[in-house]
Design a protein around this motif. Structure first.
Motif, PDB file in Angstrom:
ATOM      1  N   SER A 269       1.044  -1.227  -0.190  1.00  0.00           N
ATOM      2  CA  SER A 269      -0.318   0.021   0.089  1.00  0.00           C
ATOM      3  C   SER A 269       0.827   1.403   0.200  1.00  0.00           C
ATOM      4  O   SER A 269       2.072   1.711   0.419  1.00  0.00           O
TER       5      SER A 269
ATOM      6  N   ARG B 127      -0.468  -5.726   9.357  1.00  0.00           N
ATOM      7  CA  ARG B 127      -1.885  -4.694   8.083  1.00  0.00           C
ATOM      8  C   ARG B 127      -2.616  -4.112   8.493  1.00  0.00           C
ATOM      9  O   ARG B 127      -3.451  -2.431   8.851  1.00  0.00           O
TER      10      ARG B 127
ATOM     11  N   ARG C   5      -3.528  -0.648   9.314  1.00  0.00           N
ATOM     12  CA  ARG C   5      -4.877   0.402   8.387  1.00  0.00           C
ATOM     13  C   ARG C   5      -5.888   0.795   9.434  1.00  0.00           C
ATOM     14  O   ARG C   5      -6.407   1.879   9.464  1.00  0.00           O
TER      15      ARG C   5
ATOM     16  N   ASP D 232      -6.105   4.722   9.818  1.00  0.00           N
ATOM     17  CA  ASP D 232      -7.708   5.148  10.015  1.00  0.00           C
ATOM     18  C   ASP D 232      -8.531   6.400  11.220  1.00  0.00           C
ATOM     19  O   ASP D 232      -8.744   7.498  10.941  1.00  0.00           O
TER      20      ASP D 232
ATOM     21  N   ASP E 141      -1.260   7.639   1.934  1.00  0.00           N
ATOM     22  CA  ASP E 141      -2.291   7.078   1.881  1.00  0.00           C
ATOM     23  C   ASP E 141      -3.170   7.584   1.074  1.00  0.00           C
ATOM     24  O   ASP E 141      -4.177   6.786   0.049  1.00  0.00           O
TER      25      ASP E 141
END
Lengths: 210, 210
Positions: free
Chosen positions: B6, B24, B28, B32, B79
């Motif tokens: 990513s 991962r 994430r 977020d 990201d």
């Protein structure tokens, strides 16, 4: 008393607007010093005492015109917005129609951005420090462009059905070309950049047929 | 090990990239949570402990992946940049040529901006917090647009002589339309806005003659 009021005077506290020519000069010095201070150091690290030091004025003079660091920042955004407008407007005089006027406006803006690198940092930081000023700057700029487009449509030079969307599109184009060719890279020929952008809005990028 | 990395993984410290699926997922969650925290409170008021609290992870997990608040902010910009790209790319599949592709890209971006209001605050704050990330985001976005324009010219759909200037113009248009119709006012019909902007870049605003 009949002289036009500057954007900064409009933005400031009306009770604190300068009443004399000397007062106006002091206010101008404070705004110019604030542009350097906020432009170099950003809002949070900037200080009122450094602004007055740069301006060569007494601390008391600052408080004659502004209540706070926030207040002079707000006045500076309005002042910068007005200075762009006042720099671009004469460049459009004598334009051969609406499309030529937009090309001249962009070229003048690119020159302004090269000479006043601090404008991006100040207006962009307003998004965080004073969101109403940020929004106000772009809303009024877009309204001016929309009014010019409407006049161009009335004059039968531009097609109908254009307005706010096209004005925001053209403004965004100008802002990013100013960042790219006015601030980040100052070597590109301004007339060339403005001419290409102007061809884009005039006739698009589709290859003509036939 | 063969899965694509990513953008966040690319941006992070390679020694700190997660090696497991569980890792991962934690990364994430942290990104977020960081998007909400930085988007709502801004960089300076955001804190690592509030990010881990929002993510529901231990403070130690944060330091498994990031050295500092600066590091997760930098990873978040990369990201977000990658998420916009990954959201827009599939919308262009099946496009009828280069101009249609730009229209689909803008419509997809406007939808993304409406669903991820925080993107503007985060990318725009990068101008101050992490200028390299800010510049990198726009430079790579403009390069992608320029590559599409070049392909359109090769396919004889677009006129020659277009490139970087037009790419920056189109990007700026998209960014400002996203701010105006994606973030500030979410009522306007996205297809209508994207269609008008697409007509502008395709054929311009000049009234056709004859």
């Amino acid at each position: 008393m009949d002289e036009p009021r500057s954007a900064a005077e409009d933005a400031g506290n009306p009770e604190k607007a300068p009443r004399t020519e000397r007062g106006r000069r002091t206010l101008r010095k404070l705004l110019d010093a604030a542009a350097i201070e906020f432009g170099e150091r950003g809002f949070h690290d900037a200080s009122i005492s450094d602004i007055t030091r740069r301006a060569g004025t007494a601390l008391g003079s600052f408080y004659t015109y502004f209540d706070s660091k926030d207040a002079i920042f707000r006045a500076l955004v309005a002042d910068m917005s007005g200075r762009v407008r006042d720099h671009v407007a004469p460049a459009m005089e004598g334009a051969q129609g609406a499309i030529d006027a937009e090309g001249r406006a962009l070229a003048a803006f690119l020159h302004f951005a090269r000479e006043h690198q601090e404008i991006y940092r100040i207006i962009d930081e307003a998004e965080f420090v004073d969101p109403d000023s940020f929004r106000g700057h772009y809303a009024t700029t877009a309204e001016r462009i929309a009014a010019r487009l409407a006049a161009g449509a009335d004059a039968d030079e531009l097609r109908g059905g254009i307005g706010e969307v096209e004005a925001w599109a053209i403004m965004g184009m100008n802002v990013f070309l100013g960042l790219r060719y006015g601030v980040w890279d100052r070597r590109e020929d301004i007339a060339g950049v403005a001419g290409r952008a102007n061809a884009l809005i005039a006739d698009g990028i589709r290859k003509p047929r036939g």
